[in-house]
Write a protein that holds these residues in place. Sequence first.
Motif, short mmCIF file in Angstrom:
data_model
loop_
_atom_site.label_atom_id
_atom_site.label_comp_id
_atom_site.label_asym_id
_atom_site.label_seq_id
_atom_site.Cartn_x
_atom_site.Cartn_y
_atom_site.Cartn_z
N GLY A 1 1.30 -15.22 -65.66
CA GLY A 1 0.42 -15.74 -64.63
C GLY A 1 0.34 -14.84 -63.41
O GLY A 1 -0.76 -14.58 -62.88
N ILE A 2 1.48 -14.34 -62.96
CA ILE A 2 1.48 -13.44 -61.79
C ILE A 2 0.74 -12.15 -62.09
O ILE A 2 -0.06 -11.67 -61.28
CB ILE A 2 2.94 -13.14 -61.38
N THR A 3 1.01 -11.58 -63.28
CA THR A 3 0.35 -10.33 -63.65
C THR A 3 -1.16 -10.52 -63.80
O THR A 3 -1.96 -9.66 -63.40
CB THR A 3 0.94 -9.78 -64.96
N SER A 4 -1.57 -11.66 -64.37
CA SER A 4 -3.00 -11.95 -64.51
C SER A 4 -3.68 -12.02 -63.15
O SER A 4 -4.79 -11.50 -62.97
CB SER A 4 -3.17 -13.27 -65.26
N TYR A 5 -3.00 -12.64 -62.20
CA TYR A 5 -3.57 -12.76 -60.84
C TYR A 5 -3.68 -11.38 -60.18
O TYR A 5 -4.69 -11.06 -59.54
CB TYR A 5 -2.70 -13.67 -60.00
N LEU A 6 -2.64 -10.55 -60.36
CA LEU A 6 -2.62 -9.25 -59.68
C LEU A 6 -3.54 -8.23 -60.32
O LEU A 6 -3.97 -7.29 -59.65
CB LEU A 6 -1.18 -8.70 -59.68
N THR A 7 -3.85 -8.40 -61.61
CA THR A 7 -4.68 -7.40 -62.31
C THR A 7 -6.04 -7.94 -62.69
O THR A 7 -6.71 -7.36 -63.53
CB THR A 7 -3.96 -6.92 -63.59
N GLU B 1 -7.87 -2.82 -68.13
CA GLU B 1 -6.56 -2.62 -68.75
C GLU B 1 -5.61 -3.78 -68.48
O GLU B 1 -4.46 -3.78 -68.90
CB GLU B 1 -5.93 -1.32 -68.24
N GLY B 2 -6.12 -4.77 -67.76
CA GLY B 2 -5.27 -5.89 -67.37
C GLY B 2 -4.71 -6.66 -68.54
O GLY B 2 -3.57 -7.15 -68.48
N ARG B 3 -5.48 -6.81 -69.63
CA ARG B 3 -5.01 -7.61 -70.75
C ARG B 3 -3.75 -7.05 -71.38
O ARG B 3 -2.81 -7.80 -71.69
CB ARG B 3 -6.12 -7.71 -71.80
N ALA C 1 10.39 -1.72 -64.26
CA ALA C 1 9.90 -0.71 -63.32
C ALA C 1 8.58 -0.11 -63.81
O ALA C 1 7.64 0.08 -63.02
CB ALA C 1 10.95 0.38 -63.13
N LEU C 2 8.50 0.17 -65.11
CA LEU C 2 7.26 0.72 -65.67
C LEU C 2 6.13 -0.31 -65.58
O LEU C 2 4.97 0.05 -65.31
CB LEU C 2 7.48 1.13 -67.12
N LEU C 3 6.45 -1.57 -65.80
CA LEU C 3 5.46 -2.63 -65.70
C LEU C 3 4.94 -2.75 -64.27
O LEU C 3 3.73 -2.86 -64.04
CB LEU C 3 6.06 -3.95 -66.16
N LYS D 1 -0.72 0.51 -60.21
CA LYS D 1 -1.77 1.46 -60.55
C LYS D 1 -3.10 0.75 -60.73
O LYS D 1 -4.16 1.22 -60.28
CB LYS D 1 -1.38 2.21 -61.82
N LEU D 2 -3.08 -0.41 -61.39
CA LEU D 2 -4.31 -1.15 -61.63
C LEU D 2 -4.86 -1.76 -60.35
O LEU D 2 -6.07 -1.98 -60.24
CB LEU D 2 -4.05 -2.25 -62.66
#
Length: 239
Positions: free
Chosen positions: A27-33, A38-40, A220-222, A228-229
């Motif tokens: 959920g957090i990643t979906s909101y931020l990207t 490339e978000g998916r 860290a890579l995530l 980056k996105l």
Amino acid sequence: MGIGFVLVIWAVVGTILASVGSLALGGITSYLTSGTEEGRRTIFAARALPFACLAWAAVLFIFQAFVNGALLHRDPGIGDGWDCPLPNGYAITMIDVTDQGWVYNPKTQSDGGVGEQEDAVAGVRSLQVAERYILGGFDTQAFAKLGQPSNDVDRYFLLDTQTGKRADFTNYDAIHIAASHLGVQLKLERIEVVYRRYRYTWFDVFVGLLLCVPPIVYAALLARQILKLRTPRQFSPVA
């Protein structure tokens, strides 16, 4: 509590925590990207992180349990049995409880168990390792009190690990005198304290690093990919 039952509990709890973490990170990643092509893939990677950590922990547990058991002669760290070798070749074993246990020579035992004999002491509650000598206090009624909190000691022993000979004493003063004749300053500790001193080795530190480093690198890579996105793209003006 048997190791199988403990593993089942850990697997259930771990799966629940991983599921909650997966939903939260997704959920957090979906909101931020949101709004990026490339978000998916990044969302999928974020959701997979907790389950990857759980799988990695399971693999490491199997690895360390094998090495500790087969090579280092120590318990796997969970379950109802505690085992570790002592520097003089003897070993400690505790079953079900950690307030009393066995001190014995693994080389003179047979059938993979621990039996009473001159170089094996049962019901040990206090212990001291002094080079070739092992000194301690034991309760002759320890197994009748199994599961009941107790510090009762009604006998003491002095064991010479080089000869396998043992002397028993009826009181503390007697073993104190015997120890002083050998140049040993008597300082008995609870058996679980001595166990913890010798149970853990450099290998456990190594496994701890293995447990932490890959997930930290993954996270860290995530985070780098998410940043980056989220970086605004520069668009060229239309001619």
